[in-house]
Design a protein around this motif. Structure first.
Motif, PDB file in Angstrom:
ATOM      1  N   LEU A  13       0.850  -1.185   0.000  1.00  0.00           N
ATOM      2  CA  LEU A  13       0.000   0.000   0.000  1.00  0.00           C
ATOM      3  C   LEU A  13       0.886   1.235   0.000  1.00  0.00           C
ATOM      4  N   ARG A  14       0.552   2.199  -0.845  1.00  0.00           N
ATOM      5  CA  ARG A  14       1.264   3.481  -0.865  1.00  0.00           C
ATOM      6  C   ARG A  14       0.251   4.610  -0.937  1.00  0.00           C
ATOM      7  N   THR A  15       0.495   5.667  -0.155  1.00  0.00           N
ATOM      8  CA  THR A  15      -0.269   6.897  -0.254  1.00  0.00           C
ATOM      9  C   THR A  15       0.654   7.973  -0.804  1.00  0.00           C
ATOM     10  N   TYR A  16       0.136   8.741  -1.746  1.00  0.00           N
ATOM     11  CA  TYR A  16       0.897   9.823  -2.376  1.00  0.00           C
ATOM     12  C   TYR A  16       0.215  11.153  -2.067  1.00  0.00           C
ATOM     13  N   LEU A  17       1.012  12.169  -1.796  1.00  0.00           N
ATOM     14  CA  LEU A  17       0.514  13.531  -1.652  1.00  0.00           C
ATOM     15  C   LEU A  17       1.255  14.389  -2.663  1.00  0.00           C
ATOM     16  N   ASN A  18       0.526  14.880  -3.640  1.00  0.00           N
ATOM     17  CA  ASN A  18       1.118  15.665  -4.729  1.00  0.00           C
ATOM     18  C   ASN A  18       2.260  14.914  -5.407  1.00  0.00           C
ATOM     19  N   GLY A  19       2.063  13.607  -5.583  1.00  0.00           N
ATOM     20  CA  GLY A  19       3.025  12.778  -6.307  1.00  0.00           C
ATOM     21  C   GLY A  19       4.136  12.185  -5.462  1.00  0.00           C
ATOM     22  N   ILE A  48      -2.832   0.521  -4.166  1.00  0.00           N
ATOM     23  CA  ILE A  48      -2.541  -0.821  -3.678  1.00  0.00           C
ATOM     24  C   ILE A  48      -2.278  -1.691  -4.891  1.00  0.00           C
ATOM     25  N   GLU A  49      -1.119  -2.318  -4.899  1.00  0.00           N
ATOM     26  CA  GLU A  49      -0.730  -3.104  -6.067  1.00  0.00           C
ATOM     27  C   GLU A  49      -1.785  -4.158  -6.360  1.00  0.00           C
TER      28      GLU A  49
END
Length: 286
Positions: free
Chosen positions: A174-180, A235-236
């Motif tokens: 799981l990864r969260t991105y903020l402005n990339g 999420i992959e």
């Protein structure tokens, strides 16, 4: 259980199910529309939404918290649901609107007293989710989280519901991105209690009906967002959920608990030590 990936969109204000096919969305009634112009809704229709407080080891470590003996839960109303590309509104005067990237589990078969070993057989599908919280109300409602997590639109899910047969909840990233930029990253190995355990725990006491949503927790580094930010949860194997934060010109001060910068606000929203949070809250009130 769904046999293929499904999306839910608004067509002239009415929810409709379909599937993504290249640059089109093919609806179940045989019509289609442009994916680029689609208004996504959350690909779920639950009777209830249940979320867990602390279930990733990295988040416990971040707060220097003891591992609880068992998970604890809270509920979110269905009006919190939001879709891919939907707006996340930060009320006027509020400062601590946090992202929390999560794995959403959608129930496919009724669950009551189901054992851990059989729990995943009752899942319809999975999707990325963002369990947004407005921590200016952290001092209110305590563990119930109603004012923090229960506000309209505070649960984007999507963009599509992926069948359980296509995803392994014991092996994902799981990864969260903020402005990339990556701001949260964790794997299923970070779980203190995995998906099957949480489902079995819940259905001992609460009947989980088809369509119900269980949010399985967030890893370390939940932080506030600002108007104009774009937050994404990936999420992959499930895709990437994207939402933009907007300034909402509504002041929530009025009857009941008031928004404030409390020690709880600073401790949770910024993951700072409790004594430091106390000091900063006093300075803010001075």
């Amino acid at each position: 259980m769904p046999e293929r990936r499904r999306v839910r969109v608004a067509v002239e204000g009415i929810p409709a199910w379909g599937r993504r096919a290249g640059d089109r969305i093919e609806l179940e009634d045989g019509t289609s529309l442009s994916e680029r112009d689609a208004t996504y809704l959350a690909p779920v229709d639950p009777s209830k939404i249940i979320a867990v407080h602390l279930t990733y080891q990295s988040r416990l470590d971040e707060y220097a918290a003891r591992t609880p003996a068992a998970p604890s839960y809270f509920m979110k109303p269905p009006t919190t649901l939001n879709g891919h590309r939907g707006e996340l509104r930060r009320p006027h005067g509020a400062r601590f609107l946090n992202y929390e990237g999560e794995l959403a589990v959608v129930i496919g078969r009724r669950m009551k007293g189901v054992a851990i070993a059989d729990a995943l057989d009752h899942v319809a599908g999975y999707a990325p989710a963002n369990d947004v919280g407005l921590h200016d109300f952290r001092h209110a409602d305590r563990g119930a989280m109603l004012r923090v997590k229960g506000q309209d639109g505070f649960l984007p899910i999507g963009p599509e519901l992926v069948p359980a047969s296509e995803f392994d909840p014991t092996a994902f990233t799981l990864r969260t991105y903020l402005n990339g930029e990556v701001v949260q990253e964790a794997t299923a190995d970070d779980f203190v209690w995995g998906v099957a355990y949480q489902l079995a725990d819940l259905c001992r006491l609460i009947t989980l009906e088809p369509g119900d949503v269980v949010l399985t927790g967030t890893p370390a580094n939940s932080r506030p967002m600002e108007p104009g930010d774009v937050v994404e949860v990936e999420i992959e194997g499930l895709g990437r959920l994207s939402n933009e934060i907007v300034a909402w010109p509504v002041d929530l001060r009025g009857s009941g608990a008031q928004p404030e910068v409390s020690p709880d606000t600073l401790h949770v929203a910024l993951a700072i030590a409790e004594d430091e949070a106390e000091r900063l809250a006093r300075e803010s009130a001075a």
